[in-house]
Design a protein around this motif. Structure first.
Motif, PDB file in Angstrom:
ATOM      1  N   UNK A  43     -11.645 -22.576  -7.327  1.00  8.03           N
ATOM      2  CA  UNK A  43     -12.880 -22.089  -7.851  1.00  8.03           C
ATOM      3  C   UNK A  43     -13.828 -21.362  -6.625  1.00  8.03           C
ATOM      4  N   UNK A  44     -13.749 -22.453  -5.765  1.00  3.36           N
ATOM      5  CA  UNK A  44     -14.542 -21.957  -4.451  1.00  3.36           C
ATOM      6  C   UNK A  44     -14.042 -20.624  -3.816  1.00  3.36           C
ATOM      7  N   UNK A  45     -12.378 -20.758  -3.536  1.00  2.84           N
ATOM      8  CA  UNK A  45     -11.761 -19.752  -3.081  1.00  2.84           C
ATOM      9  C   UNK A  45     -11.904 -18.438  -3.970  1.00  2.84           C
ATOM     10  N   UNK A  46     -12.093 -18.354  -5.317  1.00  3.59           N
ATOM     11  CA  UNK A  46     -12.241 -17.261  -6.062  1.00  3.59           C
ATOM     12  C   UNK A  46     -13.663 -16.630  -5.986  1.00  3.59           C
ATOM     13  N   UNK A  47     -14.752 -17.426  -5.621  1.00  6.53           N
ATOM     14  CA  UNK A  47     -16.170 -17.306  -5.553  1.00  6.53           C
ATOM     15  C   UNK A  47     -16.035 -16.497  -4.273  1.00  6.53           C
ATOM     16  N   UNK A  48     -15.428 -17.113  -3.123  1.00  8.64           N
ATOM     17  CA  UNK A  48     -15.574 -16.572  -1.569  1.00  8.64           C
ATOM     18  C   UNK A  48     -14.771 -15.238  -1.653  1.00  8.64           C
ATOM     19  N   UNK A  49     -13.648 -15.045  -2.483  1.00  8.90           N
ATOM     20  CA  UNK A  49     -13.034 -13.486  -2.504  1.00  8.90           C
ATOM     21  C   UNK A  49     -14.137 -12.570  -2.998  1.00  8.90           C
ATOM     22  N   UNK A  50     -14.859 -13.105  -4.025  1.00 17.29           N
ATOM     23  CA  UNK A  50     -16.041 -11.943  -4.823  1.00 17.29           C
ATOM     24  C   UNK A  50     -17.026 -12.037  -3.579  1.00 17.29           C
ATOM     25  N   UNK A  51     -17.402 -12.846  -3.017  1.00 16.22           N
ATOM     26  CA  UNK A  51     -18.511 -12.683  -2.039  1.00 16.22           C
ATOM     27  C   UNK A  51     -18.197 -11.869  -0.837  1.00 16.22           C
ATOM     28  N   UNK A  59     -15.854  -9.648  -1.094  1.00  9.67           N
ATOM     29  CA  UNK A  59     -15.927  -8.097  -1.572  1.00  9.67           C
ATOM     30  C   UNK A  59     -17.250  -7.446  -1.310  1.00  9.67           C
ATOM     31  N   UNK A  60     -18.385  -8.350  -1.738  1.00 15.13           N
ATOM     32  CA  UNK A  60     -19.685  -8.038  -1.831  1.00 15.13           C
ATOM     33  C   UNK A  60     -20.324  -7.757  -0.322  1.00 15.13           C
ATOM     34  N   UNK A  61     -19.390  -8.307   0.489  1.00 10.59           N
ATOM     35  CA  UNK A  61     -19.947  -8.115   1.848  1.00 10.59           C
ATOM     36  C   UNK A  61     -21.014  -9.444   2.304  1.00 10.59           C
ATOM     37  N   UNK A  62     -20.958 -10.508   1.487  1.00 13.73           N
ATOM     38  CA  UNK A  62     -21.960 -11.384   1.682  1.00 13.73           C
ATOM     39  C   UNK A  62     -21.461 -12.705   2.615  1.00 13.73           C
ATOM     40  N   UNK A  63     -19.900 -12.651   2.793  1.00 12.45           N
ATOM     41  CA  UNK A  63     -19.270 -13.602   3.700  1.00 12.45           C
ATOM     42  C   UNK A  63     -18.454 -13.255   4.824  1.00 12.45           C
ATOM     43  N   UNK A  64     -18.275 -13.828   5.583  1.00 17.06           N
ATOM     44  CA  UNK A  64     -17.316 -12.855   6.819  1.00 17.06           C
ATOM     45  C   UNK A  64     -15.965 -13.317   6.445  1.00 17.06           C
ATOM     46  N   UNK A  65     -15.018 -12.403   7.143  1.00 18.55           N
ATOM     47  CA  UNK A  65     -13.755 -12.790   7.091  1.00 18.55           C
ATOM     48  C   UNK A  65     -13.064 -14.196   7.401  1.00 18.55           C
ATOM     49  N   UNK A  66     -13.786 -14.651   8.392  1.00 19.71           N
ATOM     50  CA  UNK A  66     -13.586 -16.162   9.070  1.00 19.71           C
ATOM     51  C   UNK A  66     -13.732 -17.029   7.687  1.00 19.71           C
ATOM     52  N   UNK A  67     -15.006 -16.935   7.093  1.00 12.82           N
ATOM     53  CA  UNK A  67     -15.285 -17.862   5.761  1.00 12.82           C
ATOM     54  C   UNK A  67     -14.193 -17.762   4.827  1.00 12.82           C
ATOM     55  N   UNK A  68     -13.587 -16.601   4.572  1.00 18.33           N
ATOM     56  CA  UNK A  68     -12.532 -16.124   3.582  1.00 18.33           C
ATOM     57  C   UNK A  68     -11.381 -17.022   3.929  1.00 18.33           C
ATOM     58  N   UNK A  69     -10.921 -16.828   5.277  1.00 15.23           N
ATOM     59  CA  UNK A  69      -9.781 -17.339   5.759  1.00 15.23           C
ATOM     60  C   UNK A  69      -9.651 -19.030   5.790  1.00 15.23           C
ATOM     61  N   UNK A  70     -11.010 -19.462   6.203  1.00 14.69           N
ATOM     62  CA  UNK A  70     -11.016 -20.846   5.987  1.00 14.69           C
ATOM     63  C   UNK A  70     -11.215 -21.414   4.592  1.00 14.69           C
ATOM     64  N   UNK A  71     -11.767 -20.992   3.706  1.00 14.00           N
ATOM     65  CA  UNK A  71     -11.371 -21.156   2.350  1.00 14.00           C
ATOM     66  C   UNK A  71     -10.147 -21.055   1.574  1.00 14.00           C
ATOM     67  N   UNK A  72      -9.329 -20.179   2.250  1.00 18.80           N
ATOM     68  CA  UNK A  72      -7.851 -20.053   1.558  1.00 18.80           C
ATOM     69  C   UNK A  72      -7.230 -21.097   2.355  1.00 18.80           C
ATOM     70  N   UNK A  73      -7.472 -21.399   3.500  1.00 17.88           N
ATOM     71  CA  UNK A  73      -6.457 -22.685   4.287  1.00 17.88           C
ATOM     72  C   UNK A  73      -7.052 -23.993   3.613  1.00 17.88           C
ATOM     73  N   UNK A  74      -8.209 -24.253   3.442  1.00 21.43           N
ATOM     74  CA  UNK A  74      -8.517 -25.438   2.764  1.00 21.43           C
ATOM     75  C   UNK A  74      -7.982 -25.506   1.296  1.00 21.43           C
ATOM     76  N   UNK A  75      -7.972 -24.502   0.515  1.00 18.72           N
ATOM     77  CA  UNK A  75      -7.244 -24.601  -0.653  1.00 18.72           C
ATOM     78  C   UNK A  75      -5.845 -24.860  -0.806  1.00 18.72           C
ATOM     79  N   UNK A  76      -5.269 -23.964   0.165  1.00 15.90           N
ATOM     80  CA  UNK A  76      -3.748 -24.100   0.492  1.00 15.90           C
ATOM     81  C   UNK A  76      -3.614 -25.547   0.882  1.00 15.90           C
TER      82      UNK A  76
END
Length: 384
Positions: free
Chosen positions: A122-130, A132-149
């Motif tokens: 759920x957090x990864x889905x929300x991070x992807x949406x944020x 796309x909206x430019x509210x989080x950085x690419x590092x935060x997106x990658x970190x969320x995906x890594x934690x989920x994986x």
């Protein structure tokens, strides 16, 4: 679902270790029935007159002491086999309890990781949406995906552990491979009861290991082995006594009124070195059995002290989690998500908080498992 009591009962009926012990007892009982074993009679042909051959028989009979000692050795052998059965029953019971505990732990860990996986997905889905909206950085997106994986990888590994635990318990129960076994109780829900019963158990356990392991089947087996070896020494000593020889043979001419007559004699043990060597060997076996009993007592005492220390240690740890740790982890999860949605904490703080909370919950499960393992070992060493 398989209750623990039913699993123990089924394993005690099906396990080949117990069938082996039953056959060993049957063997020793058969030997006991043959403990009165005089030497085979000698059937002879002789020509006392020098004219024709005549049949005769000679029987050697040991002193009654020998047969009494043989019977005592046989009884000690039966008792030793019965002690072996008790050891195997205790071992099978302990193995079933540990296998059942492994199954419970894998199931609880699977539920825990499934919850973590759902939350991080759920957090990864929300991070992807944020992102796309430019509210989080690419590092935060990658970190969320890594934690989920990472959580998903742990979940896959736990599924493998669950299958291995099911197969192990199935083997002990004599079930075919691939049996879909499930425990009766959720391991996490046993924590409060375990904390209470564990504290009560620690209050009743003796501090002296000699008193605690006095009822251990392994110790009783070693003590019975000493009894058997001592009976063997007595039997060797009894065999050094003379034996009686009785015969019935033709000892006269054809015109004699009574040709067949009894004859009596004594079998003298003159080959003293043979009996001396047998006695030395029996004495050495007795000394070895005595030493083995001492070794067994030391090993059981050491294992008891270690299991007792583990029980105290995990009892303290479980008390912490029950009173403080679990409540803190639940508060961390709920408050970190609420503060993150309100924008009061950063993404990195959210991830750190969630990992901290889940570490506490996973450690709680591991503590329950380790605490119950220590209690199982204590009960095994105490013969329960």
């Amino acid at each position: 679902m398989v209750p623990l009591d039913s699993a123990e009962a089924q394993a005690l009926r099906q396990h080949p270790r117990l069938r082996q012990s039953a056959e060993e007892i049957a063997e020793q009982r058969a030997l006991q029935r043959g403990s009165f074993s005089p030497a085979n009679p000698d059937f002879l042909f002789s020509a006392p007159t020098g004219e024709q051959w005549a049949p005769g028989v000679v029987q050697t009979i040991d002193f009654p002491t020998v047969y009494r000692r043989q019977s005592r050795v046989a009884r000690a052998g039966v008792a030793l086999a019965e002690r072996g059965l008790a050891v195997n029953r205790a071992t099978v019971r302990r193995d079933v309890r540990l296998a059942y505990l492994s199954l419970q732990f894998a199931e609880a860990q699977l539920r825990q990781l499934a919850y973590q996986d759902s939350l991080f997905q759920t957090l990864q889905t929300a991070t992807e949406r944020l992102f796309t909206a430019g509210e989080v950085t690419s590092l935060q997106r990658i970190s969320t995906a890594a934690e989920a994986r990472q959580v998903r990888n742990q979940l896959d590994q736990t599924r493998v552990d669950l299958g291995a635990a099911q197969r192990r318990l199935g083997l002990l129960l004599g079930l075919p491979a691939g049996a879909d076994l499930a425990s009766e109780a959720d391991l996490r829900r046993t924590g409060p009861t375990l904390a209470r019963t564990g504290t009560e158990l620690l209050g009743t356990l003796p501090l002296a290991d000699s008193a605690a392991v006095a009822a251990s089947p392994a110790l009783a087996y070693a003590a019975q082995n000493v009894t058997l070896s001592q009976s063997g020494i007595s039997l060797v000593r009894a065999r050094r006594t003379p034996a009686l020889t009785v015969g019935y043979q033709n000892q006269a001419f054809d015109n004699s009124a009574l040709r067949y007559r009894f004859q009596f004699g004594v079998s003298v043990p003159i080959y003293f070195w043979t009996y001396r060597a047998q006695l030395q060997a029996a004495t050495a076996r007795g000394n070895a059995a005595q030493a083995q009993l001492q070794v067994q007592r030391l090993d059981l005492g050491s294992q008891y002290q270690q299991a007792l220390a583990d029980t105290r240690k995990f009892s303290t740890a479980l008390g912490y989690y029950e009173q403080t740790g679990l409540a803190q982890s639940a508060a961390i999860i709920s408050q970190s998500q609420r503060l993150f949605r309100a924008g009061e904490i950063s993404y990195l703080v959210l991830i750190q908080s969630l990992n901290q909370a889940f570490t506490i919950q996973n450690a709680y499960l591991a503590t329950i498992r380790d605490f119950r393992q220590a209690i199982v070992e204590l009960n095994y060493l105490r013969g329960q």
